[in-house]
Motif scaffolding. Sequence first.
Motif, PDB file in Angstrom:
ATOM      1  N   SER A   1       0.838  -1.199   0.000  1.00 43.35           N
ATOM      2  CA  SER A   1       0.000   0.000   0.000  1.00 43.35           C
ATOM      3  C   SER A   1       0.867   1.241   0.000  1.00 43.35           C
ATOM      4  O   SER A   1       2.021   1.211   0.435  1.00 43.35           O
ATOM      5  CB  SER A   1      -0.927   0.029   1.225  1.00 43.35           C
ATOM      6  OG  SER A   1      -1.852  -1.037   1.205  1.00 43.35           O
ATOM      7  N   VAL A   2       0.311   2.348  -0.486  1.00 45.37           N
ATOM      8  CA  VAL A   2       0.976   3.643  -0.468  1.00 45.37           C
ATOM      9  C   VAL A   2       0.044   4.648   0.194  1.00 45.37           C
ATOM     10  O   VAL A   2      -1.137   4.726  -0.152  1.00 45.37           O
ATOM     11  CB  VAL A   2       1.338   4.125  -1.889  1.00 45.37           C
ATOM     12  CG1 VAL A   2       2.013   5.492  -1.834  1.00 45.37           C
ATOM     13  CG2 VAL A   2       2.236   3.117  -2.587  1.00 45.37           C
ATOM     14  N   TYR A   3       0.583   5.410   1.155  1.00 43.39           N
ATOM     15  CA  TYR A   3      -0.221   6.358   1.921  1.00 43.39           C
ATOM     16  C   TYR A   3       0.255   7.790   1.692  1.00 43.39           C
ATOM     17  O   TYR A   3       1.453   8.059   1.685  1.00 43.39           O
ATOM     18  CB  TYR A   3      -0.143   6.027   3.418  1.00 43.39           C
ATOM     19  CG  TYR A   3      -0.685   4.658   3.752  1.00 43.39           C
ATOM     20  CD1 TYR A   3      -2.055   4.435   3.870  1.00 43.39           C
ATOM     21  CD2 TYR A   3       0.177   3.582   3.942  1.00 43.39           C
ATOM     22  CE1 TYR A   3      -2.556   3.181   4.167  1.00 43.39           C
ATOM     23  CE2 TYR A   3      -0.312   2.320   4.241  1.00 43.39           C
ATOM     24  CZ  TYR A   3      -1.673   2.122   4.346  1.00 43.39           C
ATOM     25  OH  TYR A   3      -2.170   0.876   4.634  1.00 43.39           O
ATOM     26  N   PHE A   4      -0.698   8.672   1.527  1.00 47.01           N
ATOM     27  CA  PHE A   4      -0.404  10.091   1.352  1.00 47.01           C
ATOM     28  C   PHE A   4      -0.117  10.721   2.709  1.00 47.01           C
ATOM     29  O   PHE A   4      -0.931  10.627   3.641  1.00 47.01           O
ATOM     30  CB  PHE A   4      -1.592  10.784   0.687  1.00 47.01           C
ATOM     31  CG  PHE A   4      -1.506  12.284   0.670  1.00 47.01           C
ATOM     32  CD1 PHE A   4      -0.531  12.930  -0.071  1.00 47.01           C
ATOM     33  CD2 PHE A   4      -2.400  13.051   1.411  1.00 47.01           C
ATOM     34  CE1 PHE A   4      -0.441  14.311  -0.088  1.00 47.01           C
ATOM     35  CE2 PHE A   4      -2.331  14.433   1.397  1.00 47.01           C
ATOM     36  CZ  PHE A   4      -1.346  15.060   0.646  1.00 47.01           C
ATOM     37  N   ILE A   5       1.049  11.397   2.819  1.00 52.95           N
ATOM     38  CA  ILE A   5       1.414  12.070   4.059  1.00 52.95           C
ATOM     39  C   ILE A   5       1.153  13.571   3.964  1.00 52.95           C
ATOM     40  O   ILE A   5       0.471  14.144   4.816  1.00 52.95           O
ATOM     41  CB  ILE A   5       2.897  11.804   4.414  1.00 52.95           C
ATOM     42  CG1 ILE A   5       3.136  10.302   4.583  1.00 52.95           C
ATOM     43  CG2 ILE A   5       3.283  12.554   5.703  1.00 52.95           C
ATOM     44  CD1 ILE A   5       2.280   9.634   5.641  1.00 52.95           C
TER      45      ILE A   5
ATOM     46  N   GLY B   1       5.800  -4.065   4.170  1.00 53.85           N
ATOM     47  CA  GLY B   1       5.871  -5.089   5.200  1.00 53.85           C
ATOM     48  C   GLY B   1       7.159  -5.027   5.994  1.00 53.85           C
ATOM     49  O   GLY B   1       8.235  -4.741   5.454  1.00 53.85           O
ATOM     50  N   GLU B   2       7.038  -5.301   7.266  1.00 53.04           N
ATOM     51  CA  GLU B   2       8.194  -5.223   8.161  1.00 53.04           C
ATOM     52  C   GLU B   2       9.329  -6.133   7.714  1.00 53.04           C
ATOM     53  O   GLU B   2      10.504  -5.748   7.741  1.00 53.04           O
ATOM     54  CB  GLU B   2       7.770  -5.591   9.586  1.00 53.04           C
ATOM     55  CG  GLU B   2       8.896  -5.567  10.587  1.00 53.04           C
ATOM     56  CD  GLU B   2       8.431  -5.928  11.987  1.00 53.04           C
ATOM     57  OE1 GLU B   2       9.301  -6.115  12.865  1.00 53.04           O
ATOM     58  OE2 GLU B   2       7.205  -6.031  12.209  1.00 53.04           O
TER      59      GLU B   2
ATOM     60  N   GLY C   1      -4.935   6.254   1.577  1.00 51.07           N
ATOM     61  CA  GLY C   1      -4.080   5.213   1.016  1.00 51.07           C
ATOM     62  C   GLY C   1      -4.668   4.523  -0.188  1.00 51.07           C
ATOM     63  O   GLY C   1      -5.888   4.515  -0.397  1.00 51.07           O
ATOM     64  N   VAL C   2      -3.774   3.945  -0.986  1.00 49.39           N
ATOM     65  CA  VAL C   2      -4.137   3.156  -2.167  1.00 49.39           C
ATOM     66  C   VAL C   2      -3.459   1.799  -2.058  1.00 49.39           C
ATOM     67  O   VAL C   2      -2.291   1.715  -1.669  1.00 49.39           O
ATOM     68  CB  VAL C   2      -3.699   3.868  -3.466  1.00 49.39           C
ATOM     69  CG1 VAL C   2      -3.751   2.922  -4.652  1.00 49.39           C
ATOM     70  CG2 VAL C   2      -4.581   5.081  -3.731  1.00 49.39           C
ATOM     71  N   LYS C   3      -4.180   0.748  -2.399  1.00 49.59           N
ATOM     72  CA  LYS C   3      -3.635  -0.600  -2.368  1.00 49.59           C
ATOM     73  C   LYS C   3      -3.094  -0.967  -3.752  1.00 49.59           C
ATOM     74  O   LYS C   3      -3.813  -0.866  -4.744  1.00 49.59           O
ATOM     75  CB  LYS C   3      -4.714  -1.592  -1.942  1.00 49.59           C
ATOM     76  CG  LYS C   3      -5.268  -1.324  -0.548  1.00 49.59           C
ATOM     77  CD  LYS C   3      -6.395  -2.284  -0.197  1.00 49.59           C
ATOM     78  CE  LYS C   3      -6.961  -1.977   1.196  1.00 49.59           C
ATOM     79  NZ  LYS C   3      -8.066  -2.904   1.538  1.00 49.59           N
TER      80      LYS C   3
END
Length: 277
Positions: free
Chosen positions: A88-92, A235-236, A141-143
């Motif tokens: 996923s990508v998240y907008f900050i 992912g971690e 966020g976008v997956k």
Amino acid sequence: MKPVLFTALLAASATLTGLFSQVEAASAADFNWDSSWTQPTVYNKSQTGFNDTPFQEFVQAESVILPNSGQFKLDPTQLNLKYDYDVSVYFINEGAGYRNQLAFDAVGTTNKSGLIFNDISCQGTGCVGDWGGNALKLGDGVKLGNITAGTQLDFWLRSDGLNRGNDANIFGTKTASNPDKLQHTVAYAYNNYILLAFEDLYGDLRASGIDSATGKLNEGSDRDFNDVVVVLDIGEANVRGLIGATVPEPSVTLSMFALGAVSMFGLRRRRQNRTSN
């Protein structure tokens, strides 16, 4: 700076050395922006559970120019996943007058590309820019879907792409691939995520007029790398697998805080650029 936070940043920044250093990068010519792409579903943070608050510390209230240093240079062939993961990508945040767009490219055991955000703009409390557009909220966020082990990820910014379309400059993570041959992306590992931040204006620091090398217009860049700030969740296990052994110089770690808001100069240069284009 809190000692615990500084220690975490110092350790996390070591990721940079090992994250992007093994395979020769693809060039911009290898990437094609598909104008038929449409905005994928955007999920708000109440739906995803993602907490953007810790990352807002990297978007400060003053502009501090990042050095155009090889320490920050990203080699996109290094962002290789060792484990399958639903990415996923998240907008900050964003500090740009431009209406930028962001896309991704996956090559390897998974092969696909597509749009992430069609209009990177936000307004209201916490937003750096607030120059028009209200397409995103902080933490949206976008997956990207399941990306399998053995895949290389890369990210591309189309500068003011919403307005300029195919005439827009496209900046990738590899300096040599960019139309001005300058660095336009910085990256950090933090809290088991990867922070990506972009500079959207063509040309070197405060350069104006026509670039004699390319014939393109210099856009008075402030080189603050806060025009688009996103977080990548791979992912971690993948982040830990990418951590290098060498810790960069303290100045490199501290300059994470240079992902600042646009200063009065930054505000003027964006308004001027929008007026002149």
